[in-house]
Scaffold this motif. Structure first.
Motif, PDB file in Angstrom:
ATOM      1  N   ILE A   1      -1.633  14.804   4.683  1.00  0.00           N
ATOM      2  CA  ILE A   1      -1.035  14.517   3.613  1.00  0.00           C
ATOM      3  C   ILE A   1      -0.068  13.981   3.818  1.00  0.00           C
ATOM      4  CG2 ILE A   1       0.381  14.284   0.843  1.00  0.00           C
ATOM      5  CD1 ILE A   1      -3.110  16.231   0.175  1.00  0.00           C
ATOM      6  N   ILE A   2       1.134  14.931   4.251  1.00  0.00           N
ATOM      7  CA  ILE A   2       2.641  14.828   4.356  1.00  0.00           C
ATOM      8  C   ILE A   2       2.210  13.891   5.881  1.00  0.00           C
ATOM      9  CG2 ILE A   2       4.192  16.072   5.605  1.00  0.00           C
ATOM     10  CD1 ILE A   2       3.876  18.640   4.342  1.00  0.00           C
ATOM     11  N   ILE A   3       1.746  14.103   6.585  1.00  0.00           N
ATOM     12  CA  ILE A   3       2.100  13.346   8.469  1.00  0.00           C
ATOM     13  C   ILE A   3       1.510  12.109   7.716  1.00  0.00           C
ATOM     14  CG2 ILE A   3       0.284  13.063   9.780  1.00  0.00           C
ATOM     15  CD1 ILE A   3       0.030  15.931  10.295  1.00  0.00           C
ATOM     16  N   VAL A   4       0.163  11.907   6.897  1.00  0.00           N
ATOM     17  CA  VAL A   4       0.341  10.363   6.282  1.00  0.00           C
ATOM     18  C   VAL A   4       1.076   9.845   6.164  1.00  0.00           C
ATOM     19  CG1 VAL A   4      -1.652   8.910   4.986  1.00  0.00           C
ATOM     20  CG2 VAL A   4      -2.181  10.516   6.548  1.00  0.00           C
ATOM     21  N   ILE A   5       1.286  10.331   4.629  1.00  0.00           N
ATOM     22  CA  ILE A   5       2.555   8.959   3.138  1.00  0.00           C
ATOM     23  C   ILE A   5       4.003   9.175   4.417  1.00  0.00           C
ATOM     24  CG2 ILE A   5       3.378   9.264   1.249  1.00  0.00           C
ATOM     25  CD1 ILE A   5       0.739   8.986   1.485  1.00  0.00           C
ATOM     26  N   GLY A   6       4.459  10.248   5.016  1.00  0.00           N
ATOM     27  CA  GLY A   6       5.520  10.381   5.667  1.00  0.00           C
ATOM     28  C   GLY A   6       5.948   9.262   6.824  1.00  0.00           C
ATOM     29  N   GLY A   7       4.808   9.249   7.657  1.00  0.00           N
ATOM     30  CA  GLY A   7       4.782   8.302   8.417  1.00  0.00           C
ATOM     31  C   GLY A   7       4.970   6.884   7.927  1.00  0.00           C
ATOM     32  N   ILE A   8       3.799   6.194   6.442  1.00  0.00           N
ATOM     33  CA  ILE A   8       3.845   4.834   6.025  1.00  0.00           C
ATOM     34  C   ILE A   8       5.160   5.157   6.047  1.00  0.00           C
ATOM     35  CG2 ILE A   8       2.875   3.600   4.301  1.00  0.00           C
ATOM     36  CD1 ILE A   8       0.462   5.619   5.218  1.00  0.00           C
ATOM     37  N   ILE A   9       5.433   5.932   4.791  1.00  0.00           N
ATOM     38  CA  ILE A   9       6.842   5.654   4.432  1.00  0.00           C
ATOM     39  C   ILE A   9       8.478   5.608   5.612  1.00  0.00           C
ATOM     40  CG2 ILE A   9       8.866   6.742   3.002  1.00  0.00           C
ATOM     41  CD1 ILE A   9       6.583   8.127   1.389  1.00  0.00           C
ATOM     42  N   GLY A  10       8.157   6.080   6.208  1.00  0.00           N
ATOM     43  CA  GLY A  10       8.719   6.084   7.334  1.00  0.00           C
ATOM     44  C   GLY A  10       9.424   4.989   8.448  1.00  0.00           C
ATOM     45  N   GLY A  11       7.998   4.113   8.151  1.00  0.00           N
ATOM     46  CA  GLY A  11       7.468   2.918   8.960  1.00  0.00           C
ATOM     47  C   GLY A  11       7.225   3.603  10.329  1.00  0.00           C
ATOM     48  N   ILE A  12       6.482   4.533  10.486  1.00  0.00           N
ATOM     49  CA  ILE A  12       6.853   4.905  11.938  1.00  0.00           C
ATOM     50  C   ILE A  12       4.677   4.177  11.962  1.00  0.00           C
ATOM     51  CG2 ILE A  12       5.073   6.697  12.770  1.00  0.00           C
ATOM     52  CD1 ILE A  12       7.153   8.230  11.511  1.00  0.00           C
ATOM     53  N   PHE A  13       3.913   3.823  11.154  1.00  0.00           N
ATOM     54  CA  PHE A  13       3.069   3.518  11.577  1.00  0.00           C
ATOM     55  C   PHE A  13       1.925   2.983  10.199  1.00  0.00           C
ATOM     56  CE2 PHE A  13       2.324   7.778  11.371  1.00  0.00           C
ATOM     57  CZ  PHE A  13       1.592   8.140  10.070  1.00  0.00           C
ATOM     58  N   THR A  14       0.959   2.002  10.080  1.00  0.00           N
ATOM     59  CA  THR A  14       0.491   1.340   8.752  1.00  0.00           C
ATOM     60  C   THR A  14      -0.466   2.265   8.338  1.00  0.00           C
ATOM     61  OG1 THR A  14      -1.516  -0.006  10.178  1.00  0.00           O
ATOM     62  CG2 THR A  14       1.102  -0.940   9.915  1.00  0.00           C
ATOM     63  N   ALA A  15      -0.814   1.667   6.862  1.00  0.00           N
ATOM     64  CA  ALA A  15      -2.084   2.819   6.632  1.00  0.00           C
ATOM     65  C   ALA A  15      -3.031   2.868   6.752  1.00  0.00           C
ATOM     66  CB  ALA A  15      -2.225   1.803   4.902  1.00  0.00           C
ATOM     67  N   THR A  16      -3.428   1.568   8.521  1.00  0.00           N
ATOM     68  CA  THR A  16      -4.457   1.767   8.408  1.00  0.00           C
ATOM     69  C   THR A  16      -4.260   2.568   9.667  1.00  0.00           C
ATOM     70  OG1 THR A  16      -5.108  -0.769   8.131  1.00  0.00           O
ATOM     71  CG2 THR A  16      -6.195   0.415  10.524  1.00  0.00           C
ATOM     72  N   GLU A  17      -3.187   2.673  10.445  1.00  0.00           N
ATOM     73  CA  GLU A  17      -2.573   3.049  11.783  1.00  0.00           C
ATOM     74  C   GLU A  17      -3.367   4.897  11.045  1.00  0.00           C
ATOM     75  OE1 GLU A  17      -0.216  -0.096  14.209  1.00  0.00           O
ATOM     76  OE2 GLU A  17       1.034   1.587  12.825  1.00  0.00           O
ATOM     77  N   ALA A  18      -2.225   5.418  10.339  1.00  0.00           N
ATOM     78  CA  ALA A  18      -2.296   6.365   9.301  1.00  0.00           C
ATOM     79  C   ALA A  18      -3.766   7.226   9.331  1.00  0.00           C
ATOM     80  CB  ALA A  18      -2.091   6.272   7.818  1.00  0.00           C
TER      81      ALA A  18
ATOM     82  N   ILE B   1       0.712  -1.318   0.219  1.00  0.00           N
ATOM     83  CA  ILE B   1       0.077  -0.100  -0.211  1.00  0.00           C
ATOM     84  C   ILE B   1       0.797   1.295   0.214  1.00  0.00           C
ATOM     85  CG2 ILE B   1      -1.712   1.562   1.087  1.00  0.00           C
ATOM     86  CD1 ILE B   1      -2.535  -1.366   2.134  1.00  0.00           C
ATOM     87  N   ALA B   2       2.093   1.144   1.172  1.00  0.00           N
ATOM     88  CA  ALA B   2       3.278   2.121   0.962  1.00  0.00           C
ATOM     89  C   ALA B   2       3.653   2.447  -0.530  1.00  0.00           C
ATOM     90  CB  ALA B   2       4.034   2.032   1.202  1.00  0.00           C
ATOM     91  N   ALA B   3       3.805   1.399  -1.435  1.00  0.00           N
ATOM     92  CA  ALA B   3       4.526   1.457  -2.655  1.00  0.00           C
ATOM     93  C   ALA B   3       2.975   2.810  -3.847  1.00  0.00           C
ATOM     94  CB  ALA B   3       5.061   0.245  -3.286  1.00  0.00           C
ATOM     95  N   LEU B   4       2.329   2.238  -3.696  1.00  0.00           N
ATOM     96  CA  LEU B   4       1.121   2.668  -4.074  1.00  0.00           C
ATOM     97  C   LEU B   4       0.898   3.805  -4.111  1.00  0.00           C
ATOM     98  CD1 LEU B   4      -1.213  -0.151  -4.134  1.00  0.00           C
ATOM     99  CD2 LEU B   4      -0.021   0.486  -6.034  1.00  0.00           C
ATOM    100  N   PHE B   5       0.996   4.194  -2.688  1.00  0.00           N
ATOM    101  CA  PHE B   5       0.344   4.984  -2.411  1.00  0.00           C
ATOM    102  C   PHE B   5       1.698   6.704  -3.021  1.00  0.00           C
ATOM    103  CE2 PHE B   5      -2.265   5.455   1.819  1.00  0.00           C
ATOM    104  CZ  PHE B   5      -3.202   4.717   0.858  1.00  0.00           C
ATOM    105  N   VAL B   6       2.661   6.157  -2.961  1.00  0.00           N
ATOM    106  CA  VAL B   6       3.619   7.013  -2.701  1.00  0.00           C
ATOM    107  C   VAL B   6       3.630   6.759  -5.234  1.00  0.00           C
ATOM    108  CG1 VAL B   6       6.013   7.364  -3.760  1.00  0.00           C
ATOM    109  CG2 VAL B   6       5.072   6.576  -1.786  1.00  0.00           C
ATOM    110  N   ALA B   7       3.232   6.094  -5.161  1.00  0.00           N
ATOM    111  CA  ALA B   7       3.826   5.590  -6.587  1.00  0.00           C
ATOM    112  C   ALA B   7       2.364   6.595  -7.247  1.00  0.00           C
ATOM    113  CB  ALA B   7       3.095   4.391  -7.843  1.00  0.00           C
TER     114      ALA B   7
END
Length: 433
Positions: A228-245, A172-178
């Motif tokens: 957008i920055i908080i959600v995507i940054g957190g997912i990419i940084g491994g801070i939280f999953t998409a569900t937690e985001a 999901i993280a890869a799809l979000f960034v893509a």
């Protein structure tokens, strides 16, 4: 069974023609097809298992969270601030109001995760403003509908989460960034059409604002864009999953809309929660029913049959991908994105991977393709909303829609045949190897 695919398709489209809701059309078509191959008791048991199993996924918990955060921010004064920010930044360019419309729809669609919400929120302000400045009302309506679809590609996007489930494990993280580069390319292509249209028609530009006012508008919109920055940054940084985001997005949108902007009252939250529950229930029913249909497709070996047929048509991968795209464009004009992704991903993904396309690349292609379907007559959902806001008809906006549609199709071809557009950013962030 030899004719199971024909039975499935025939029953499905017959029910759609009778205006049966799509989730029930999928479910009934699946049951009828199963009963032609399997006895009643195992057929009923299998359908029940697939309905429950289709939504038994931790990743799908992100959907109700993002739906709720989108609804909260949709009523939280976000649209007005995004429009003012866009006006300050690009309003002075040729076709300024049209460009502002595209930029505002893109940003709001990304934040809310809903093309329909973006069409309604942005269109209700921008369409009357464009008409007041001399723009053709039908062009304004067509532009709003087309621009709102860009939010389906720019995360957080529920449809990308659904594709990740349907594809069997794409990140999901890869799809979000893509989704960023294709989404931005679509927005830019629409802006180019707008600028040319404005030059041709001689539409006025907006006055350039003093730098201090520009900065003021940017600062006012910044808290909204930070989601957008908080959600995507957190997912990419491994801070939280998409569900937690998604949960974090709900908390952030609540604080922003209730405490900071004070546009949403506590008494209004019950209605928002009810609407989020209704929307989530519809999506989950679609996912469950589509999962059952996907199972019967697999059981009857229909994806393999279609794959063999397509690969036998031509040895040219470019031609086969064009056929897939044209098929999906037709599907998108008649079917909602969620069931379309769930049904056609298992059919076309094996073909795409056989041709050397990565599941990530194919996911962006199919979502962009079906996003175009949202603004395609006769069933494009955002067109109905846009026409309702502009007080016009679909027949009247088809002509001004065509240049926008062609621009989006050109981007679709670029995304299809240039994998780097989808895969560059995920590779930069180490999300793919």
């Amino acid at each position: 069974m030899e004719y199971s695919g024909l039975i499935l398709v025939s029953v499905f489209f017959f029910l759609l023609l009778l205006n049966v809701p799509i989730s029930f059309s999928i479910g009934v078509a699946t049951v009828v097809t199963m009963l032609c191959s399997i006895d009643l008791l195992p057929a009923a048991t299998t359908i029940a298992q697939r309905l429950a199993g289709g939504i038994n996924s931790f990743a799908l918990l992100a959907i109700p969270f993002f739906v709720l955060s989108g609804l909260i921010m949709g009523q939280g004064g976000i649209a007005k601030r995004l429009i003012e920010c866009a006006m300050a930044l690009i309003g002075m360019l040729p076709g300024g109001l049209a460009l502002v419309n595209v930029m505002s729809c893109t940003l709001f669609g990304a934040i809310s995760g809903s093309a329909v919400a973006a069409t309604s929120a942005i269109g209700s302000f921008m369409i009357p403003q464009m008409e007041k400045k001399g723009y053709d009302k039908n062009f304004a309506a067509a532009l709003t509908g087309a621009a709102a679809t860009t939010g389906m590609l720019i995360p957080p996007s529920n449809i990308l989460i659904i594709y990740a489930i349907a594809s069997g494990g794409v990140s999901i993280a890869a799809l979000f960034v893509a989704g960023y580069l294709p989404g931005i390319l679509v927005a830019l292509s629409l802006m180019i059409v707008c600028a040319g249209y404005a030059k041709l028609k001689g539409y006025p530009t907006e006055a350039r604002l003093p730098i201090n006012l520009v900065l003021e508008k940017i600062v006012a919109a910044l808290p909204s864009l930070l989601l957008i920055i908080i959600v995507i940054g957190g997912i990419i940084g491994g801070i939280f999953t998409a569900t937690e985001a998604g949960a974090i997005a709900v908390i952030y949108s609540l604080v922003l809309s209730v405490v900071v902007y004070k546009e949403v009252k506590i008494s209004e939250l019950s209605g928002i929660l009810l609407k989020a529950g209704e929307t989530t229930a519809i999506v989950m029913l679609l996912i469950g029913a589509s999962s059952a249909m996907s199972w019967i497709l697999s059981y009857e070996n229909i994806p393999q049959t279609i794959s063999d047929f397509l690969l036998a048509l031509s040895d040219n991968p470019l031609a086969i991908l064009l056929i897939i795209n044209l098929t999906l464009l037709v599907v998108g004009a008649f079917m909602d994105m969620t069931p379309a992704v769930l049904i056609f991903t298992p059919i076309f993904l094996p073909v795409a991977t056989h041709l050397g396309m990565s599941p990530l690349h194919f996911g962006i292609m199919i979502v962009l393709n079906l996003s175009i379907g949202l603004c395609s007559p006769p069933v494009g959902s955002v067109l109905f909303v846009s026409c309702a806001v502009a007080k016009t008809t679909i027949e009247k906006i088809i002509k001004p829609l065509m240049p926008l549609y062609i621009a989006m199709f050109c981007v679709l071809m670029l995304v299809t045949y240039v994998p780097a557009i989808s895969e560059f950013l995920p590779s930069v962030f180490g999300l793919i190897k």
